[in-house]
Design an enzyme around this catalytic site. Structure first.
Site, PDB file in Angstrom:
ATOM      1  N   TYR A  73     -23.614 -31.994 -12.542  1.00 54.70           N
ATOM      2  CA  TYR A  73     -22.629 -32.628 -11.491  1.00 54.70           C
ATOM      3  C   TYR A  73     -21.178 -32.601 -11.804  1.00 54.70           C
ATOM      4  O   TYR A  73     -20.311 -32.536 -11.017  1.00 54.70           O
ATOM      5  CB  TYR A  73     -22.896 -34.184 -11.332  1.00 54.70           C
ATOM      6  CG  TYR A  73     -22.219 -35.151 -10.432  1.00 54.70           C
ATOM      7  CD1 TYR A  73     -22.814 -35.113  -9.009  1.00 54.70           C
ATOM      8  CD2 TYR A  73     -20.992 -35.770 -10.672  1.00 54.70           C
ATOM      9  CE1 TYR A  73     -21.980 -35.741  -8.157  1.00 54.70           C
ATOM     10  CE2 TYR A  73     -20.339 -36.555  -9.734  1.00 54.70           C
ATOM     11  CZ  TYR A  73     -20.978 -36.422  -8.391  1.00 54.70           C
ATOM     12  OH  TYR A  73     -20.238 -37.209  -7.354  1.00 54.70           O
ATOM     13  N   PHE A 125      -6.179 -22.068  15.519  1.00 54.79           N
ATOM     14  CA  PHE A 125      -7.452 -22.030  15.207  1.00 54.79           C
ATOM     15  C   PHE A 125      -8.199 -23.486  15.644  1.00 54.79           C
ATOM     16  O   PHE A 125      -7.441 -24.411  15.085  1.00 54.79           O
ATOM     17  CB  PHE A 125      -8.031 -21.500  14.138  1.00 54.79           C
ATOM     18  CG  PHE A 125      -9.697 -21.415  14.164  1.00 54.79           C
ATOM     19  CD1 PHE A 125     -10.241 -20.365  14.998  1.00 54.79           C
ATOM     20  CD2 PHE A 125     -10.437 -22.224  13.535  1.00 54.79           C
ATOM     21  CE1 PHE A 125     -11.515 -20.202  14.985  1.00 54.79           C
ATOM     22  CE2 PHE A 125     -11.677 -22.192  13.372  1.00 54.79           C
ATOM     23  CZ  PHE A 125     -12.436 -21.370  14.233  1.00 54.79           C
ATOM     24  N   THR A 126      -9.347 -23.774  16.380  1.00 50.40           N
ATOM     25  CA  THR A 126      -9.736 -24.909  16.596  1.00 50.40           C
ATOM     26  C   THR A 126      -9.660 -26.035  15.763  1.00 50.40           C
ATOM     27  O   THR A 126      -9.117 -26.854  15.448  1.00 50.40           O
ATOM     28  CB  THR A 126     -11.187 -24.722  17.333  1.00 50.40           C
ATOM     29  OG1 THR A 126     -11.897 -23.970  16.348  1.00 50.40           O
ATOM     30  CG2 THR A 126     -11.224 -24.080  18.512  1.00 50.40           C
ATOM     31  N   ASP A 216      -4.036 -19.137   6.191  1.00 50.12           N
ATOM     32  CA  ASP A 216      -5.572 -19.418   6.495  1.00 50.12           C
ATOM     33  C   ASP A 216      -5.925 -18.056   6.022  1.00 50.12           C
ATOM     34  O   ASP A 216      -6.056 -17.219   6.808  1.00 50.12           O
ATOM     35  CB  ASP A 216      -5.738 -19.680   7.869  1.00 50.12           C
ATOM     36  CG  ASP A 216      -7.163 -19.829   8.361  1.00 50.12           C
ATOM     37  OD1 ASP A 216      -7.960 -19.262   7.441  1.00 50.12           O
ATOM     38  OD2 ASP A 216      -7.544 -20.314   9.421  1.00 50.12           O
ATOM     39  N   LYS A 259     -16.524 -16.060   5.488  1.00 47.32           N
ATOM     40  CA  LYS A 259     -16.294 -14.922   6.199  1.00 47.32           C
ATOM     41  C   LYS A 259     -15.957 -13.817   4.944  1.00 47.32           C
ATOM     42  O   LYS A 259     -16.923 -13.347   4.599  1.00 47.32           O
ATOM     43  CB  LYS A 259     -14.967 -15.099   7.087  1.00 47.32           C
ATOM     44  CG  LYS A 259     -15.140 -15.642   8.531  1.00 47.32           C
ATOM     45  CD  LYS A 259     -15.228 -17.341   8.173  1.00 47.32           C
ATOM     46  CE  LYS A 259     -15.257 -17.872   9.786  1.00 47.32           C
ATOM     47  NZ  LYS A 259     -15.244 -19.468   9.514  1.00 47.32           N
ATOM     48  N   ARG A 383     -14.973 -17.202  24.967  1.00 52.84           N
ATOM     49  CA  ARG A 383     -13.453 -17.726  24.446  1.00 52.84           C
ATOM     50  C   ARG A 383     -12.787 -17.723  25.330  1.00 52.84           C
ATOM     51  O   ARG A 383     -12.075 -16.932  25.435  1.00 52.84           O
ATOM     52  CB  ARG A 383     -13.260 -16.825  23.229  1.00 52.84           C
ATOM     53  CG  ARG A 383     -14.089 -16.997  21.966  1.00 52.84           C
ATOM     54  CD  ARG A 383     -13.270 -18.321  21.090  1.00 52.84           C
ATOM     55  NE  ARG A 383     -14.167 -19.631  21.069  1.00 52.84           N
ATOM     56  CZ  ARG A 383     -14.614 -20.315  19.948  1.00 52.84           C
ATOM     57  NH1 ARG A 383     -13.947 -20.038  18.905  1.00 52.84           N
ATOM     58  NH2 ARG A 383     -15.107 -21.351  19.971  1.00 52.84           N
ATOM     59  N   PHE A 450     -17.650 -26.507  25.057  1.00 51.20           N
ATOM     60  CA  PHE A 450     -18.295 -25.031  24.790  1.00 51.20           C
ATOM     61  C   PHE A 450     -19.500 -25.222  23.879  1.00 51.20           C
ATOM     62  O   PHE A 450     -20.420 -24.361  24.193  1.00 51.20           O
ATOM     63  CB  PHE A 450     -17.571 -24.240  24.357  1.00 51.20           C
ATOM     64  CG  PHE A 450     -16.652 -24.344  22.763  1.00 51.20           C
ATOM     65  CD1 PHE A 450     -15.715 -25.085  22.717  1.00 51.20           C
ATOM     66  CD2 PHE A 450     -17.352 -24.030  21.871  1.00 51.20           C
ATOM     67  CE1 PHE A 450     -15.205 -25.362  21.496  1.00 51.20           C
ATOM     68  CE2 PHE A 450     -16.901 -24.104  20.462  1.00 51.20           C
ATOM     69  CZ  PHE A 450     -15.762 -24.844  20.000  1.00 51.20           C
TER      70      PHE A 450
END
Ligand code: PLI
Length: 465
Positions: A73, A125-126, A216, A259, A383, A450
């Protein structure tokens, strides 16, 4: 002599069989999914290009590293390995693990964005914008104008327009700008890169005004490859060194490990400022977990550490970008309208030009993604107008300039033969594009529509035979 061909810099040790449905079965699956590719079951999909997020194939070393994950932990050995990997490859002093990218975005925005602030970025970006807005900030797009034009061919279409940034600083004052959010590469612009020169200039301008630059870094390795390929002076520089220089022009980053770090889950927040780190450590326990696991299992941290090292292998990244281009070049050759130049992680089809007989409120990108699935079992993502939602004041659809279908290539998952199947399907659809009908929306969720919206063809069938 013609150019010598190269192949995947890996060989296949385990395979995952794919289901190939008949046309009739796909038709039924599509109807069941309300013509929304997000609602298709993965077992009904042949080649899944919905996203490159969390869909990478891990290496044997990564699978092996799962076994040595330390599930303590607190103070997990796996955490120290991950921290070391981030420090070595990204160069930041302090690191906090998070369950994925948006976990890091949440911490950063909560700590830095206040009511009435402005957060400039190179296209939104969302999730990133959502966290900035949830904390009272307003996102301001400072990307160069050409990024919004699918046909503008530029080497670094993700660059910040320094005049736009400078003007914003003059207009609202540096104290109202908690940080600049610089995405490398820019997802929504088509995976377009930012040049090293632009990063340096943004950083210098921000330093003059005491504004932090937070990357980012989600697709930073892909960005580094484009610099190596296109920016004078970097042709012989290893990707690892290019990355190091990129991060030197920033104060920290948010990262989705799903990614470029080649894992299925995980992320981190990193920075050089000790005070921000201390405050982040205080907050991470509220939302993610102890600062030594942050929402990840020990084994996931092990796999991510290994993935970070693998991601900066020059052969890996070259093949990655070349595979996306392998698909894109075939489509360009066939005259398919798409965002150019080809970006790092995906091909973005220009659905408005592709289906120029449909109005935007007949959801051309949604219809094209559905038709692609019907034709070949390839799953892509809308998109466009559906993703853009409605205007809060007028209730009208937001009508974005870019109405696109994203064919997103997972890392190390498919071969170039799969890319051929995709290319054949897109090209054939283009030849019979006038047979593709528009859609109507039968169910519209109030937020992020969406994901769950349902559609049906405006006429008898989506695709006439
Ligand atoms: O999905 P997350 O929470 O690990 O990462 C969020 C995120 C942040 N920045 C950028 C540029 C992204 O592309 C991103 C996630 N992208 C997804 C899920 C995609 O399909 O593109």
């Amino acid at each position: 002599m013609t150019k010598r061909r190269t192949a995947e810099p890996y060989k296949i040790k385990a395979v995952e069989p794919l289901n190939i449905l008949s046309h009739e079965e796909r038709k039924q699956a599509l109807e069941k999914a309300g013509y929304n590719t997000f609602l298709l079951d993965s077992q009904d999909v042949y080649i899944d290009l919905l996203t490159d997020s969390g869909t990478s194939a891990m290496s044997d070393q990564q699978w092996g590293s799962l076994m040595v994950g330390d599930e303590a932990y607190a103070g997990s050995k796996s955490w120290y390995r991950l921290q070391e990997a981030v420090r070595e490859v990204y160069g930041y002093k302090y690191v906090l693990p998070t369950h994925q990218g948006r976990g890091a975005e949440n911490l950063l925005s909560q700590l830095k964005v206040k009511d009435g602030d402005y957060v400039p970025g190179n296209m939104y970006f969302t999730t990133t914008r959502a966290h900035q807005e949830l904390n009272g900030g307003t996102f301001v797009d400072v990307i160069i104008d050409e990024a919004h034009d699918p046909n503008a061919e530029l080497d670094f279409k993700g660059n910040v327009d320094l005049n736009k940034l400078q003007n914003l600083i003059m207009e609202v004052g540096a104290e109202r700008i908690p940080f600049v959010c610089l995405a490398v590469t820019v997802n929504m612009a088509g995976g377009q890169p930012v040049s090293m020169a632009n990063m340096r200039e943004v950083y210098e301008l921000c330093q003059e005004h005491g504004i932090d630059v937070m990357y980012d870094a989600t697709r930073c390795v892909e960005n580094a490859y484009f610099i190596k390929e296109r920016e004078p002076g970097y042709q012989n520089t290893p990707i690892k060194d290019i990355l190091k220089e990129m991060f030197a022009y920033s104060d920290g980053c948010t990262m989705s490990g799903k990614k470029d770090a080649l894992v299925n889950i995980g992320g981190f927040l990193a920075m050089n400022d000790e005070e921000l780190y201390t405050r982040s450590r205080e907050l991470v326990v509220v939302y993610e977990g102890m600062p030594t696991y942050g929402g990840m299992a020990g084994r996931d941290m092990e796999a991510m550490a290994q993935g970070i090292y693998e991601s900066v292998d020059d052969h890996y990244i070259e093949h990655r970008i070349q595979q996306v281009r392998y698909l894109g070049d075939q489509l360009i050759e066939a005259g398919i309208p798409m965002v150019r130049p080809i970006g790092g992680h995906a091909i973005f089809l220009d659905a408005r030009a592709f289906l120029d007989h449909l109005d935007q409120d007949q959801f051309p990108a949604q219809a094209l993604a559905a038709a692609l699935y019907l034709d070949s079992g390839v799953r892509a993502m809308e998109r466009g107008i559906v993703s853009a939602g409605r205007n809060k004041e007028t209730g009208e659809h937001n009508k974005p300039k870019l109405e696109m279908v994203r064919l997103t290539i997972p890392r190390r998952v498919y071969t170039n033969n799969h890319m051929d199947v995709v290319a054949d399907s897109v090209i054939e659809l283009y030849q019979k594009r006038h047979q593709i009908k528009g859609l109507q929306m039968d169910y519209e969720p109030p937020t992020l529509r969406f994901f769950n919206a349902r559609f049906s063809p405006k006429e008898v069938a989506l695709l006439e035979n």
